[in-house]
Scaffold this motif. Sequence first.
Motif, PDB file in Angstrom:
ATOM      1  N   VAL A 146      -7.851  -5.658 124.880  1.00  0.00           N
ATOM      2  CA  VAL A 146      -8.536  -6.288 125.878  1.00  0.00           C
ATOM      3  C   VAL A 146      -9.878  -6.283 125.539  1.00  0.00           C
ATOM      4  O   VAL A 146     -10.626  -5.362 125.244  1.00  0.00           O
ATOM      5  CB  VAL A 146      -8.183  -5.541 127.090  1.00  0.00           C
ATOM      6  N   PHE A 147     -10.549  -7.647 125.688  1.00  0.00           N
ATOM      7  CA  PHE A 147     -11.991  -7.626 125.427  1.00  0.00           C
ATOM      8  C   PHE A 147     -12.557  -9.041 126.280  1.00  0.00           C
ATOM      9  O   PHE A 147     -11.533  -9.638 126.719  1.00  0.00           O
ATOM     10  CB  PHE A 147     -12.214  -7.685 124.030  1.00  0.00           C
ATOM     11  N   PRO A 148     -13.873  -8.964 126.615  1.00  0.00           N
ATOM     12  CA  PRO A 148     -14.478  -9.745 127.624  1.00  0.00           C
ATOM     13  C   PRO A 148     -14.161 -11.193 127.429  1.00  0.00           C
ATOM     14  O   PRO A 148     -14.229 -12.225 128.260  1.00  0.00           O
ATOM     15  CB  PRO A 148     -15.852  -9.408 127.432  1.00  0.00           C
ATOM     16  N   GLY A 149     -14.015 -11.702 126.002  1.00  0.00           N
ATOM     17  CA  GLY A 149     -13.888 -13.067 125.860  1.00  0.00           C
ATOM     18  C   GLY A 149     -12.656 -13.994 126.216  1.00  0.00           C
ATOM     19  O   GLY A 149     -12.659 -15.013 126.234  1.00  0.00           O
ATOM     20  N   LEU A 150     -11.632 -13.259 126.472  1.00  0.00           N
ATOM     21  CA  LEU A 150     -10.238 -13.712 126.526  1.00  0.00           C
ATOM     22  C   LEU A 150      -9.678 -13.162 127.978  1.00  0.00           C
ATOM     23  O   LEU A 150     -10.039 -12.055 128.500  1.00  0.00           O
ATOM     24  CB  LEU A 150      -9.386 -13.479 125.687  1.00  0.00           C
ATOM     25  N   VAL A 151      -8.993 -14.302 128.784  1.00  0.00           N
ATOM     26  CA  VAL A 151      -8.325 -13.814 129.884  1.00  0.00           C
ATOM     27  C   VAL A 151      -7.153 -12.810 129.668  1.00  0.00           C
ATOM     28  O   VAL A 151      -6.920 -11.775 130.319  1.00  0.00           O
ATOM     29  CB  VAL A 151      -7.803 -15.128 130.626  1.00  0.00           C
ATOM     30  N   ARG A 152      -6.526 -13.016 128.766  1.00  0.00           N
ATOM     31  CA  ARG A 152      -5.288 -12.504 128.288  1.00  0.00           C
ATOM     32  C   ARG A 152      -5.512 -11.325 127.118  1.00  0.00           C
ATOM     33  O   ARG A 152      -6.341 -11.485 126.354  1.00  0.00           O
ATOM     34  CB  ARG A 152      -4.075 -13.543 127.950  1.00  0.00           C
ATOM     35  N   PRO A 153      -4.797 -10.272 127.383  1.00  0.00           N
ATOM     36  CA  PRO A 153      -4.821  -9.231 126.051  1.00  0.00           C
ATOM     37  C   PRO A 153      -4.535  -9.897 124.600  1.00  0.00           C
ATOM     38  O   PRO A 153      -3.542 -10.708 124.634  1.00  0.00           O
ATOM     39  CB  PRO A 153      -3.874  -8.213 126.347  1.00  0.00           C
ATOM     40  N   LEU A 154      -5.122  -9.757 123.682  1.00  0.00           N
ATOM     41  CA  LEU A 154      -5.079  -9.975 122.452  1.00  0.00           C
ATOM     42  C   LEU A 154      -4.163  -9.372 121.647  1.00  0.00           C
ATOM     43  O   LEU A 154      -4.261  -8.082 121.353  1.00  0.00           O
ATOM     44  CB  LEU A 154      -6.371 -10.299 121.591  1.00  0.00           C
ATOM     45  N   PRO A 155      -2.885 -10.003 121.058  1.00  0.00           N
ATOM     46  CA  PRO A 155      -2.039  -8.974 120.269  1.00  0.00           C
ATOM     47  C   PRO A 155      -2.747  -8.515 118.987  1.00  0.00           C
ATOM     48  O   PRO A 155      -3.128  -9.483 118.420  1.00  0.00           O
ATOM     49  CB  PRO A 155      -0.824 -10.028 120.095  1.00  0.00           C
ATOM     50  N   GLY A 156      -2.503  -7.372 118.600  1.00  0.00           N
ATOM     51  CA  GLY A 156      -2.993  -6.974 117.562  1.00  0.00           C
ATOM     52  C   GLY A 156      -2.666  -7.706 116.160  1.00  0.00           C
ATOM     53  O   GLY A 156      -3.288  -7.876 115.125  1.00  0.00           O
ATOM     54  N   LYS A 157      -1.343  -8.335 116.369  1.00  0.00           N
ATOM     55  CA  LYS A 157      -0.796  -9.099 115.104  1.00  0.00           C
ATOM     56  C   LYS A 157      -1.547 -10.292 114.744  1.00  0.00           C
ATOM     57  O   LYS A 157      -1.556 -10.841 113.748  1.00  0.00           O
ATOM     58  CB  LYS A 157       0.670  -9.351 115.323  1.00  0.00           C
ATOM     59  N   VAL A 158      -2.331 -10.703 115.902  1.00  0.00           N
ATOM     60  CA  VAL A 158      -3.380 -12.121 115.427  1.00  0.00           C
ATOM     61  C   VAL A 158      -4.823 -11.555 115.293  1.00  0.00           C
ATOM     62  O   VAL A 158      -5.734 -12.496 115.217  1.00  0.00           O
ATOM     63  CB  VAL A 158      -3.216 -13.045 116.626  1.00  0.00           C
ATOM     64  N   LEU A 159      -5.200 -10.412 114.841  1.00  0.00           N
ATOM     65  CA  LEU A 159      -6.390 -10.011 114.473  1.00  0.00           C
ATOM     66  C   LEU A 159      -6.850 -10.728 113.280  1.00  0.00           C
ATOM     67  O   LEU A 159      -5.815 -10.944 112.511  1.00  0.00           O
ATOM     68  CB  LEU A 159      -6.484  -8.617 114.050  1.00  0.00           C
ATOM     69  N   PRO A 160      -8.000 -11.163 113.099  1.00  0.00           N
ATOM     70  CA  PRO A 160      -8.686 -12.083 111.807  1.00  0.00           C
ATOM     71  C   PRO A 160      -8.314 -11.341 110.687  1.00  0.00           C
ATOM     72  O   PRO A 160      -8.288  -9.884 110.506  1.00  0.00           O
ATOM     73  CB  PRO A 160     -10.060 -11.958 112.048  1.00  0.00           C
ATOM     74  N   ALA A 358      -5.023 -19.758 116.989  1.00  0.00           N
ATOM     75  CA  ALA A 358      -3.975 -19.793 117.243  1.00  0.00           C
ATOM     76  C   ALA A 358      -3.529 -19.568 118.796  1.00  0.00           C
ATOM     77  O   ALA A 358      -3.061 -19.764 119.460  1.00  0.00           O
ATOM     78  CB  ALA A 358      -2.808 -19.732 116.319  1.00  0.00           C
ATOM     79  N   PHE A 359      -3.757 -18.074 119.016  1.00  0.00           N
ATOM     80  CA  PHE A 359      -3.441 -17.383 119.942  1.00  0.00           C
ATOM     81  C   PHE A 359      -4.386 -18.141 121.317  1.00  0.00           C
ATOM     82  O   PHE A 359      -3.826 -18.338 122.371  1.00  0.00           O
ATOM     83  CB  PHE A 359      -4.076 -15.857 120.050  1.00  0.00           C
ATOM     84  N   LEU A 360      -5.587 -18.570 121.074  1.00  0.00           N
ATOM     85  CA  LEU A 360      -6.427 -19.327 121.861  1.00  0.00           C
ATOM     86  C   LEU A 360      -5.759 -20.493 122.349  1.00  0.00           C
ATOM     87  O   LEU A 360      -5.853 -20.785 123.537  1.00  0.00           O
ATOM     88  CB  LEU A 360      -7.968 -19.280 121.523  1.00  0.00           C
ATOM     89  N   LEU A 361      -5.257 -21.344 121.345  1.00  0.00           N
ATOM     90  CA  LEU A 361      -4.693 -22.498 121.730  1.00  0.00           C
ATOM     91  C   LEU A 361      -3.492 -22.375 122.200  1.00  0.00           C
ATOM     92  O   LEU A 361      -3.134 -23.285 123.547  1.00  0.00           O
ATOM     93  CB  LEU A 361      -4.527 -23.174 120.203  1.00  0.00           C
ATOM     94  N   VAL A 362      -2.609 -21.677 122.028  1.00  0.00           N
ATOM     95  CA  VAL A 362      -1.191 -21.140 122.726  1.00  0.00           C
ATOM     96  C   VAL A 362      -1.224 -20.729 123.981  1.00  0.00           C
ATOM     97  O   VAL A 362      -0.828 -21.414 124.898  1.00  0.00           O
ATOM     98  CB  VAL A 362      -0.465 -20.864 121.580  1.00  0.00           C
ATOM     99  N   GLU A 363      -1.904 -19.451 124.011  1.00  0.00           N
ATOM    100  CA  GLU A 363      -1.759 -18.737 125.270  1.00  0.00           C
ATOM    101  C   GLU A 363      -3.065 -18.927 126.142  1.00  0.00           C
ATOM    102  O   GLU A 363      -2.880 -18.790 127.432  1.00  0.00           O
ATOM    103  CB  GLU A 363      -1.702 -17.189 124.817  1.00  0.00           C
ATOM    104  N   GLU A 364      -4.114 -19.191 125.686  1.00  0.00           N
ATOM    105  CA  GLU A 364      -5.496 -19.197 126.602  1.00  0.00           C
ATOM    106  C   GLU A 364      -5.570 -20.669 127.211  1.00  0.00           C
ATOM    107  O   GLU A 364      -5.740 -20.861 128.340  1.00  0.00           O
ATOM    108  CB  GLU A 364      -6.589 -18.863 125.872  1.00  0.00           C
ATOM    109  N   LEU A 365      -5.672 -21.496 126.144  1.00  0.00           N
ATOM    110  CA  LEU A 365      -5.837 -22.929 126.621  1.00  0.00           C
ATOM    111  C   LEU A 365      -4.585 -23.740 127.072  1.00  0.00           C
ATOM    112  O   LEU A 365      -4.698 -24.701 127.757  1.00  0.00           O
ATOM    113  CB  LEU A 365      -6.605 -23.798 125.586  1.00  0.00           C
ATOM    114  N   GLU A 366      -3.469 -23.390 126.406  1.00  0.00           N
ATOM    115  CA  GLU A 366      -2.114 -23.893 126.594  1.00  0.00           C
ATOM    116  C   GLU A 366      -2.272 -25.432 126.267  1.00  0.00           C
ATOM    117  O   GLU A 366      -1.728 -26.151 126.984  1.00  0.00           O
ATOM    118  CB  GLU A 366      -1.489 -23.865 127.982  1.00  0.00           C
ATOM    119  N   ILE A 367      -2.647 -25.629 125.034  1.00  0.00           N
ATOM    120  CA  ILE A 367      -2.596 -27.089 124.519  1.00  0.00           C
ATOM    121  C   ILE A 367      -2.147 -27.002 123.148  1.00  0.00           C
ATOM    122  O   ILE A 367      -2.084 -28.194 122.601  1.00  0.00           O
ATOM    123  CB  ILE A 367      -4.393 -27.622 124.436  1.00  0.00           C
TER     124      ILE A 367
END
Length: 438
Positions: A146-160, A358-367
């Motif tokens: 969890v960190f401030p820039g995203l609404v949802r928790p970020l899965p460790g598997k999509v770390l840069p 990819a996480f941002l597009l699929v889970e956060e923005l849903e586009i």
Amino acid sequence: MVELAKLLVHRHSTLVISLVIITSPSTATAAVTRYADSLAAAATPRVSLLRLRGEDDPSLPAGNAAVSMIESQRTRVREALLEFTPTARLAGFVLDMFCTSMLDVAEELGVPSYLFFPSGAAFLGFTFHIQTLHAAAAESTEAELVFPGLVRPLPGKVLPSGLLHEEWAAASYRMARDFRKSKGILVNTVKELESYAVDSLSRTENPKVYPVGPIGEKSRREDDETIEWLDQQPESSVVFLCFGSMGAFRGEQVREIASALEGSGHRFLWSLRRPGEGGPWASPTDYEDVREVLPEGFLDRTAEVGRVMGWVPQAAVLAHKSIGGFVSHCGWNSTLESVWFGVPMATWPMYAEQQFNAFLLVEELEIATEVRMDYRSESEEVVSAEELERGIRSLMEDCSRKGRMKGFSDLVRGALTDGGSSSSSIAEFIGDVSNNDL
């Protein structure tokens, strides 16, 4: 950086920009040299080019060698700028994210430094938060962070990808520290697209953020055989597969993609390139004959509905009315182009921060729909034809995300018009730079 320079001088009648390009034997490729030559030939009195050449240090790892090479040019940059701008007031530096060693040069010259961040606001927030994530990232890639820039928790598997390698992780931590020394950060994003992340950054003690995107060419007509073929296809009927300047697959994966396209029944345009020779970062090249890597008879069976090309003019393709979906590596420039043209995406990231995007597009923005969010090119894992076909069908047949993408497209296009959010942010940045010595 070049497109940003063009945008800034267009918006301010007395602004003068000197672009500094630093290359070494390993980075001075033919493509880079041709591009620099074209810039020099087209230079205007208000946009000039300084070309410096450093030397590689073969004793250092790749990441450290790049940073060391840039650092070695600090004195030359200082001298060149003093010589190059004798009649103009030096207002400040705008630094590429890998050139933070030039912060010291700006300080010596008594001017402020700004940073140009070519990815998005959410990833900038991640970069600032990166050192606190270090321990968790080292423990497990299954954790949710969890960190401030995203609404949802970020899965460790999509770390840069860089965070999974000690050398690049250490460089990332250094950059995050240095970013905070800048006076402000120009981010290649649009406030309306990443409102949560931009607002989150504005509530911190980090440098001021200017969302100035999307930076880059927005529309271009290319009269080549690719566009001619697209002209003959029905509207929104073609799925476009393109994986960026470094995206390429080995033979087994190529055959799985071909099987998925043939099985989906959808029209397609596929930019297929050969992996480069000479290491993981060698640039891909075009095949002399794509038949050598495709399944036997594939081109004949799909001749009426598909095209397999090498390099393609991506912006011109995405702008075409026949394109109905984009299977992408999720590079940020490609993402912004897709949003600009309102083309729904399917995510297949490769390296760098693309898994995060990819996480941002699929889970956060849903586009976007997902082929994979956690694929990494270095793993050489083969994604099956069945999984790919599901992703392509979802992209082309599920309309739930198309309307949302169209809404974001309208917002992004409005951002650079007079009074738009990015236009206002650019004006604010120019005003701040102009008043720095007052």
